[in-house]
Write an enzyme that holds these catalytic residues in place. Structure first.
Site, short mmCIF file in Angstrom:
data_model
loop_
_atom_site.label_atom_id
_atom_site.label_comp_id
_atom_site.label_asym_id
_atom_site.label_seq_id
_atom_site.Cartn_x
_atom_site.Cartn_y
_atom_site.Cartn_z
N SER A 260 4.37 63.11 72.71
CA SER A 260 5.42 62.16 72.39
C SER A 260 6.48 62.79 71.48
O SER A 260 7.11 63.78 71.85
CB SER A 260 4.79 60.91 71.76
OG SER A 260 5.69 59.84 71.75
N ASP B 187 3.80 55.27 81.99
CA ASP B 187 4.12 55.39 80.56
C ASP B 187 5.20 54.36 80.22
O ASP B 187 6.32 54.41 80.72
CB ASP B 187 4.62 56.81 80.27
CG ASP B 187 4.74 57.11 78.79
OD1 ASP B 187 5.04 56.19 78.02
OD2 ASP B 187 4.53 58.28 78.42
N HIS C 16 0.91 56.06 78.02
CA HIS C 16 1.49 56.99 77.06
C HIS C 16 0.46 57.75 76.23
O HIS C 16 0.64 58.92 75.93
CB HIS C 16 2.43 56.22 76.12
CG HIS C 16 3.21 57.09 75.19
ND1 HIS C 16 4.18 57.97 75.63
CD2 HIS C 16 3.16 57.22 73.83
CE1 HIS C 16 4.71 58.60 74.59
NE2 HIS C 16 4.12 58.16 73.49
#
Length: 274
Positions: free
Chosen positions: A96, A225, A254
């Site tokens: 991320s 995601d 995610h």
């Protein structure tokens, strides 16, 4: 606890597991800390690698500085860690926001210490919709996160954990422990750091950094995601790095280091050992 000292005096916490072996540096997402990578760090250390994971400034056990909560400083802090530990032939793995951090590190500091790059559900190339980035997400999405952070960040983290971060809103099958850990790590992040990092992960343009990547790169992304949509993140990043390999986790969201950890660990090890 081990720390390195950044140029401005900030103390950056890190863990360093394993005996010998090639180093793997693990960079976490927002608003988490290196605990988010602890399962992967243990796995990699047990399989012959040196697993290093740090708390980004403002997060976890690192200094909660008023300044420096942006990608250039994050990347420079990572460079301080890499130089202080004299890491060579390292694999950088970023989840991320951490994916943005390692790409910006390459953009600012090159790949003299880097052998490979892995982007996991990562924010590059650019999350925010702009005139030259029409595929991005509208500013209203990030303004909403900022509003939640300002008004009641504890509730914001609960809502993220119970919903889009893990994909719990899809099937309701994500363990309570994972969701509680997200909230706990989020509340350990400094309020200003967490607020300012929203702009860092959403509005930083990583396209020039991706153009500088000259090492083997693996891009891993779930096609469900809800935080960094596949079409916004991984699908475009892989096209910007020469020779990059894309692995799509079908139906996954995610938080792959938790929800898909066995598969992710195996994919990381295979790529690092290749």
């Amino acid at each position: 606890m081990p720390f390195v000292t950044a140029d401005d005096g900030a103390q950056i916490f890190y863990r360093d597991w394993g005996e010998g072996g090639t180093p793997v540096v693990l960079s976490h997402g927002w608003p988490l800390n290196s605990d988010a990578w602890e399962a992967a760090a243990r796995f990699l250390a047990e399989h012959g690698h040196r697993a290093v994971a740090h708390d980004r400034r403002g997060h976890g056990r690192s200094s909660q500085t008023w300044h420096g909560n942006e990608m250039d400083t994050y990347a420079d802090d990572l460079a301080t860690l890499m130089d202080s530990l004299d890491l060579a032939e390292a694999t950088l793995v970023g989840h991320s926001t951490g994916g943005g951090e390692i790409v910006r590190y390459v953009g600012r500091h090159g790949t003299s210490r880097v052998a490979r790059l892995v982007l996991v559900s990562a924010v590059p190339p650019l999350m925010l919709r702009t005139d030259d980035n029409p595929e991005g997400l509208p500013m209203e999405v990030f303004d909403g996160i900022r509003a939640g952070e300002a008004a009641n960040r504890s509730q914001l983290y609960r809502d993220f954990a119970d919903g889009p971060f893990f994909g719990h809103n899809r099937k309701g099958d994500v363990a309570q422990g994972f969701r509680d850990a997200f909230w706990l790590q989020g509340m350990a992040c400094g309020h200003r750091a967490a607020y300012e990092c929203i702009a860092a992960f959403s509005a930083t343009d990583f396209r020039p950094d991706l153009a500088k990547v000259d090492v083997p790169t693996l891009v891993i992304h779930g096609d469900d995601d809800q935080i960094v949509p596949f079409e916004v993140g991984g699908k475009r990043s892989v096209d910007m790095v020469d020779g990059a390999v894309l692995t799509v986790y079908e139906g996954s969201g995610h938080a792959l280091p938790d929800t898909d950890r066995d598969r992710l660990h195996a994919d990381l090890l295979a790529f690092i050992d290749s």
